[in-house]
Design a protein around this motif. Structure first.
Motif, PDB file in Angstrom:
ATOM      1  N   ALA A 314      63.606   3.342 -49.705  1.00 53.85           N
ATOM      2  CA  ALA A 314      64.176   3.011 -50.970  1.00 53.85           C
ATOM      3  C   ALA A 314      64.936   4.259 -51.859  1.00 53.85           C
ATOM      4  CB  ALA A 314      63.107   2.515 -52.047  1.00 53.85           C
ATOM      5  N   ASN A 315      64.328   5.339 -51.674  1.00 52.86           N
ATOM      6  CA  ASN A 315      65.122   6.522 -52.023  1.00 52.86           C
ATOM      7  C   ASN A 315      66.267   6.816 -51.398  1.00 52.86           C
ATOM      8  OD1 ASN A 315      63.489   7.038 -54.397  1.00 52.86           O
ATOM      9  ND2 ASN A 315      62.344   8.766 -53.107  1.00 52.86           N
ATOM     10  N   PHE A 316      66.298   6.523 -50.010  1.00 60.39           N
ATOM     11  CA  PHE A 316      67.447   6.994 -49.159  1.00 60.39           C
ATOM     12  C   PHE A 316      68.699   5.990 -49.798  1.00 60.39           C
ATOM     13  CE2 PHE A 316      70.181   5.258 -45.634  1.00 60.39           C
ATOM     14  CZ  PHE A 316      70.608   6.530 -45.138  1.00 60.39           C
ATOM     15  N   TYR A 317      68.632   4.589 -49.871  1.00 59.73           N
ATOM     16  CA  TYR A 317      69.408   3.783 -50.485  1.00 59.73           C
ATOM     17  C   TYR A 317      69.756   3.978 -51.884  1.00 59.73           C
ATOM     18  CZ  TYR A 317      69.001   1.232 -46.220  1.00 59.73           C
ATOM     19  OH  TYR A 317      69.097   0.836 -44.831  1.00 59.73           O
ATOM     20  N   LYS A 318      68.904   4.368 -52.687  1.00 59.78           N
ATOM     21  CA  LYS A 318      69.124   4.958 -53.932  1.00 59.78           C
ATOM     22  C   LYS A 318      70.238   6.088 -54.093  1.00 59.78           C
ATOM     23  CE  LYS A 318      67.158   6.360 -58.175  1.00 59.78           C
ATOM     24  NZ  LYS A 318      65.687   6.694 -59.074  1.00 59.78           N
ATOM     25  N   GLU A 319      70.073   7.214 -53.235  1.00 61.66           N
ATOM     26  CA  GLU A 319      70.918   8.064 -53.209  1.00 61.66           C
ATOM     27  C   GLU A 319      72.311   7.656 -52.731  1.00 61.66           C
ATOM     28  OE1 GLU A 319      69.297  11.016 -50.607  1.00 61.66           O
ATOM     29  OE2 GLU A 319      67.516  11.468 -51.843  1.00 61.66           O
ATOM     30  N   LYS A 320      72.327   6.635 -51.726  1.00 60.41           N
ATOM     31  CA  LYS A 320      73.770   5.997 -51.312  1.00 60.41           C
ATOM     32  C   LYS A 320      74.144   5.421 -52.623  1.00 60.41           C
ATOM     33  CE  LYS A 320      73.492   6.033 -46.553  1.00 60.41           C
ATOM     34  NZ  LYS A 320      74.878   6.759 -46.111  1.00 60.41           N
ATOM     35  N   ARG A 321      73.584   4.477 -53.399  1.00 59.37           N
ATOM     36  CA  ARG A 321      73.902   3.838 -54.375  1.00 59.37           C
ATOM     37  C   ARG A 321      74.620   4.667 -55.530  1.00 59.37           C
ATOM     38  NH1 ARG A 321      71.015   2.214 -59.066  1.00 59.37           N
ATOM     39  NH2 ARG A 321      70.099   4.285 -58.977  1.00 59.37           N
ATOM     40  N   ASP A 322      73.840   5.939 -55.787  1.00 62.47           N
ATOM     41  CA  ASP A 322      74.422   6.923 -56.919  1.00 62.47           C
ATOM     42  C   ASP A 322      75.793   7.459 -56.529  1.00 62.47           C
ATOM     43  OD1 ASP A 322      72.217   6.091 -58.373  1.00 62.47           O
ATOM     44  OD2 ASP A 322      71.160   8.186 -57.579  1.00 62.47           O
ATOM     45  N   LEU A 323      75.866   7.786 -54.993  1.00 65.77           N
ATOM     46  CA  LEU A 323      77.167   8.320 -54.510  1.00 65.77           C
ATOM     47  C   LEU A 323      78.244   7.068 -54.556  1.00 65.77           C
ATOM     48  CD1 LEU A 323      76.010  10.093 -51.342  1.00 65.77           C
ATOM     49  CD2 LEU A 323      76.790  11.179 -53.607  1.00 65.77           C
ATOM     50  N   PHE A 324      77.907   6.057 -54.358  1.00 61.52           N
ATOM     51  CA  PHE A 324      78.974   4.866 -54.218  1.00 61.52           C
ATOM     52  C   PHE A 324      79.300   4.514 -55.563  1.00 61.52           C
ATOM     53  CE2 PHE A 324      80.115   0.361 -53.477  1.00 61.52           C
ATOM     54  CZ  PHE A 324      81.152   0.580 -52.271  1.00 61.52           C
ATOM     55  N   THR A 363      93.395  -9.964 -45.887  1.00 63.80           N
ATOM     56  CA  THR A 363      95.085  -9.742 -45.291  1.00 63.80           C
ATOM     57  C   THR A 363      95.484  -8.282 -45.785  1.00 63.80           C
ATOM     58  OG1 THR A 363      95.505 -11.867 -45.436  1.00 63.80           O
ATOM     59  CG2 THR A 363      97.190 -10.037 -45.311  1.00 63.80           C
ATOM     60  N   LYS A 364      95.251  -7.996 -46.970  1.00 59.42           N
ATOM     61  CA  LYS A 364      95.930  -6.617 -47.531  1.00 59.42           C
ATOM     62  C   LYS A 364      94.825  -5.553 -47.208  1.00 59.42           C
ATOM     63  CE  LYS A 364      98.936  -8.450 -51.037  1.00 59.42           C
ATOM     64  NZ  LYS A 364      98.828  -9.914 -50.609  1.00 59.42           N
ATOM     65  N   ALA A 365      93.652  -5.852 -47.493  1.00 59.32           N
ATOM     66  CA  ALA A 365      92.402  -4.683 -47.242  1.00 59.32           C
ATOM     67  C   ALA A 365      92.411  -4.441 -45.715  1.00 59.32           C
ATOM     68  CB  ALA A 365      91.260  -5.189 -47.963  1.00 59.32           C
ATOM     69  N   ILE A 366      92.557  -5.472 -45.279  1.00 57.00           N
ATOM     70  CA  ILE A 366      92.322  -5.503 -43.422  1.00 57.00           C
ATOM     71  C   ILE A 366      93.508  -4.587 -43.181  1.00 57.00           C
ATOM     72  CG2 ILE A 366      92.491  -6.464 -41.221  1.00 57.00           C
ATOM     73  CD1 ILE A 366      89.805  -6.762 -42.637  1.00 57.00           C
ATOM     74  N   GLU A 367      94.623  -4.664 -43.704  1.00 55.75           N
ATOM     75  CA  GLU A 367      95.969  -3.854 -43.489  1.00 55.75           C
ATOM     76  C   GLU A 367      95.849  -2.588 -43.727  1.00 55.75           C
ATOM     77  OE1 GLU A 367      99.056  -5.769 -45.219  1.00 55.75           O
ATOM     78  OE2 GLU A 367      99.321  -7.561 -44.009  1.00 55.75           O
ATOM     79  N   LYS A 368      94.867  -2.269 -44.671  1.00 54.39           N
ATOM     80  CA  LYS A 368      94.774  -0.776 -44.996  1.00 54.39           C
ATOM     81  C   LYS A 368      93.471  -0.246 -44.467  1.00 54.39           C
ATOM     82  CE  LYS A 368      97.138  -0.940 -49.410  1.00 54.39           C
ATOM     83  NZ  LYS A 368      98.080   0.171 -48.768  1.00 54.39           N
ATOM     84  N   LYS A 369      92.984  -1.013 -43.507  1.00 55.02           N
ATOM     85  CA  LYS A 369      91.765  -0.758 -42.563  1.00 55.02           C
ATOM     86  C   LYS A 369      90.436  -0.491 -43.373  1.00 55.02           C
ATOM     87  CE  LYS A 369      94.322   1.118 -38.735  1.00 55.02           C
ATOM     88  NZ  LYS A 369      95.575   0.489 -39.313  1.00 55.02           N
ATOM     89  N   VAL A 370      90.070  -1.343 -44.434  1.00 58.23           N
ATOM     90  CA  VAL A 370      88.932  -1.329 -45.113  1.00 58.23           C
ATOM     91  C   VAL A 370      88.383  -2.915 -45.030  1.00 58.23           C
ATOM     92  CG1 VAL A 370      89.823  -1.556 -47.185  1.00 58.23           C
ATOM     93  CG2 VAL A 370      87.796  -0.951 -47.242  1.00 58.23           C
ATOM     94  N   GLN A 397      79.666   9.706 -47.739  1.00 56.27           N
ATOM     95  CA  GLN A 397      80.285   9.820 -49.026  1.00 56.27           C
ATOM     96  C   GLN A 397      81.746   9.789 -48.701  1.00 56.27           C
ATOM     97  OE1 GLN A 397      79.200  13.223 -51.256  1.00 56.27           O
ATOM     98  NE2 GLN A 397      80.291  12.747 -53.194  1.00 56.27           N
ATOM     99  N   ALA A 398      82.158  10.662 -47.762  1.00 56.32           N
ATOM    100  CA  ALA A 398      83.479  10.596 -47.516  1.00 56.32           C
ATOM    101  C   ALA A 398      84.198   9.226 -47.195  1.00 56.32           C
ATOM    102  CB  ALA A 398      83.844  11.615 -46.271  1.00 56.32           C
ATOM    103  N   GLN A 399      83.371   8.434 -46.441  1.00 58.79           N
ATOM    104  CA  GLN A 399      83.894   7.151 -46.007  1.00 58.79           C
ATOM    105  C   GLN A 399      84.047   6.182 -47.343  1.00 58.79           C
ATOM    106  OE1 GLN A 399      80.685   6.328 -43.031  1.00 58.79           O
ATOM    107  NE2 GLN A 399      82.354   6.827 -41.313  1.00 58.79           N
ATOM    108  N   MET A 400      82.829   6.298 -48.190  1.00 63.66           N
ATOM    109  CA  MET A 400      82.942   5.641 -49.517  1.00 63.66           C
ATOM    110  C   MET A 400      84.197   5.929 -50.232  1.00 63.66           C
ATOM    111  SD  MET A 400      79.201   6.149 -50.893  1.00 63.66           S
ATOM    112  CE  MET A 400      77.501   5.978 -49.955  1.00 63.66           C
ATOM    113  N   ASP A 401      84.394   7.118 -50.260  1.00 63.67           N
ATOM    114  CA  ASP A 401      85.589   7.664 -51.265  1.00 63.67           C
ATOM    115  C   ASP A 401      86.943   7.192 -50.770  1.00 63.67           C
ATOM    116  OD1 ASP A 401      86.380   9.448 -53.263  1.00 63.67           O
ATOM    117  OD2 ASP A 401      87.617  10.111 -51.970  1.00 63.67           O
ATOM    118  N   GLU A 402      87.006   7.198 -49.221  1.00 61.50           N
ATOM    119  CA  GLU A 402      88.279   6.778 -48.796  1.00 61.50           C
ATOM    120  C   GLU A 402      88.369   5.256 -48.747  1.00 61.50           C
ATOM    121  OE1 GLU A 402      91.912   6.739 -46.615  1.00 61.50           O
ATOM    122  OE2 GLU A 402      90.600   8.523 -47.773  1.00 61.50           O
TER     123      GLU A 402
END
Length: 418
Positions: A314-324, A363-370, A397-402
């Motif tokens: 749970a703490n692992f996902y909480k840290e990811k939640r906070d970064l997201f 369509t549009k999000a896929i074109e932007k590769k997300v 974190q880098a992938q979330m940001d991008e």
């Protein structure tokens, strides 16, 4: 309670397999079995099994249990695993009513069997609005009516449930006046999929009281229960089930391994028996080796060690939640609204300026590769929606940001094109 009223005629018609009914006797040392059509284990090439844990520990499977796991076994699950899980439910939930347990090939296996057991063709089933797309896909095959119940940031809305039931059939979405009032409420109370919302305990008590009033079964699909981020978990429906009207599905997928394909169902014995009858005539039993792996690990942990493990998860996902959420604030505050989840893996975005997220995401999000999931997939009744489900479970974190930067660009461009 008379549980037959919650069973379909198809479910009630299932009888125990003549051979499966003998399996409990086949593992007894004082029995000589001439009845089984089991292959002889001496022909199996497997001698033993060890598993290395990430901690470095080597876990060796009990030789007798390993040989047992290679063969057919009880429909309800490997007995020591079943017993361990029964003790877990008593420790964690302390159900007020007597209950039974059965292990399945993932909670999805058990969920669909429960829905099939309690839903006849042409009946109505109450579901959250929005709800899990996997449940919707299965319910579509049952040719039933879906009766959506509104949700907000605290879970199911009690007034919406009360109104739906009190004014039925006027509130029937299908418009049919001859359709009986729904008998089943399907809910995902912790870290809901797709919303990430967790029902408060106060809401659960209110919902339970309404279900008591109208004699409704609660199908509690709680795969994310142990992924709650607060130190003290919100109690389950099972923990307040004084009537015996809760059928609860748990999953090992989110806390041990999704590839194990193991889940367990807890609830009134007559309903568990009916689900076991279903398993007898379909997949016979969950995988013996998966169950043995899970049991040996849980035995090694003990119940206290298990609670420590799920706390770490749970703490692992909480840290990811906070970064997201940080990345959401950075890139999406001008383009979406959201509620910060208190459990699970998902955030439910309501896009600003977008009426229908379907084309934007596909369509549009896929074109932007997300990749994200358009909200239409989770709607009980197909309707245009601005919502999108995004997950932070498997990105750094880098992938979330991008990814959120790309999604924001897609929304901005879509709004500019109007």
């Amino acid at each position: 309670m008379d549980y037959t009223k919650f069973m379909t005629e198809r479910s009630k018609a299932r009888n125990p397999s003549a051979i499966r009914a003998l399996i409990p006797y086949m593992n007894r040392e004082d029995m000589i079995s001439l009845g089984a059509g089991q292959p002889n284990p001496e022909t199996f090439p497997f001698e033993s099994m060890t598993v290395k844990l990430k901690s470095g520990e080597i876990m060796e499977m009990d030789p007798q249990l390993f040989q047992r796991a290679l063969s057919y076994d009880l429909t309800s699950g490997l007995p020591p695993l079943n017993q361990w899980l029964r003790q877990l439910q008593t420790i964690e939930h302390a159900p007020p009513c007597d209950f039974d347990i059965s292990v399945g090939s993932g909670s999805q296996d058990l969920l669909t069997k429960a829905l099939e057991m309690m839903t006849d063709t042409g009946e109505a089933v109450m579901v959250e609005d929005p709800t899990y797309t996997g449940a919707l896909a299965f319910l579509e095959t049952l040719n039933c009516t879906l009766a959506p119940v509104a949700t907000d940031q605290y879970g199911l809305v009690p007034d919406a449930l009360e109104s739906l039931l009190a004014n039925w059939p006027a509130t029937n979405p299908s418009g049919r006046q001859d359709q009986s009032r729904p008998r089943v409420l399907y809910t995902i109370p912790s870290g809901g999929n797709p919303t990430g919302i967790s029902s408060s305990f106060e809401r659960k008590k209110q919902i339970y009281d309404i279900c008591h009033k109208y004699d409704i079964m609660i199908l509690e699909d709680d795969a994310y229960y142990y992924l709650q981020f607060d130190e003290k978990r919100i109690p389950s429906y099972l923990s307040i089930d004084v009537d015996g009207r809760v059928l609860r599905c748990d999953s090992m997928s989110k806390i041990l391994s999704s590839g194990l394909r193991l889940g367990w169902v807890t609830g009134p014995k007559p309903l568990i028996e009916r689900m076991n009858m279903h398993t007898m005539v379909t997949n016979l039993q969950p995988s013996g080796l998966s169950q043995l792996m899970a049991y040996e690990l849980l035995k090694l942990y003990g119940h206290q060690g298990f609670f420590e493990h799920v706390h770490r998860v749970a703490n692992f996902y909480k840290e990811k939640r906070d970064l997201f959420v940080e990345c959401l604030e950075k890139h999406m505050k001008d383009y979406a609204e959201w509620v910060v989840p208190q459990a699970g893996m998902f955030v439910w975005l309501k896009l600003k300026g977008i009426k229908d997220s379907q084309d934007l995401i596909m369509t549009k999000a896929i074109e932007k590769k997300v990749v994200a999931v358009p909200g239409l997939a989770f709607m009980p009744i197909n309707k245009v929606t601005p919502f999108v489900r995004v997950s932070y479970s498997n990105v750094n974190q880098a992938q979330m940001d991008e990814a959120l930067s790309r999604l924001a660009e897609a929304i901005a461009e879509a709004n500019e094109c109007k």
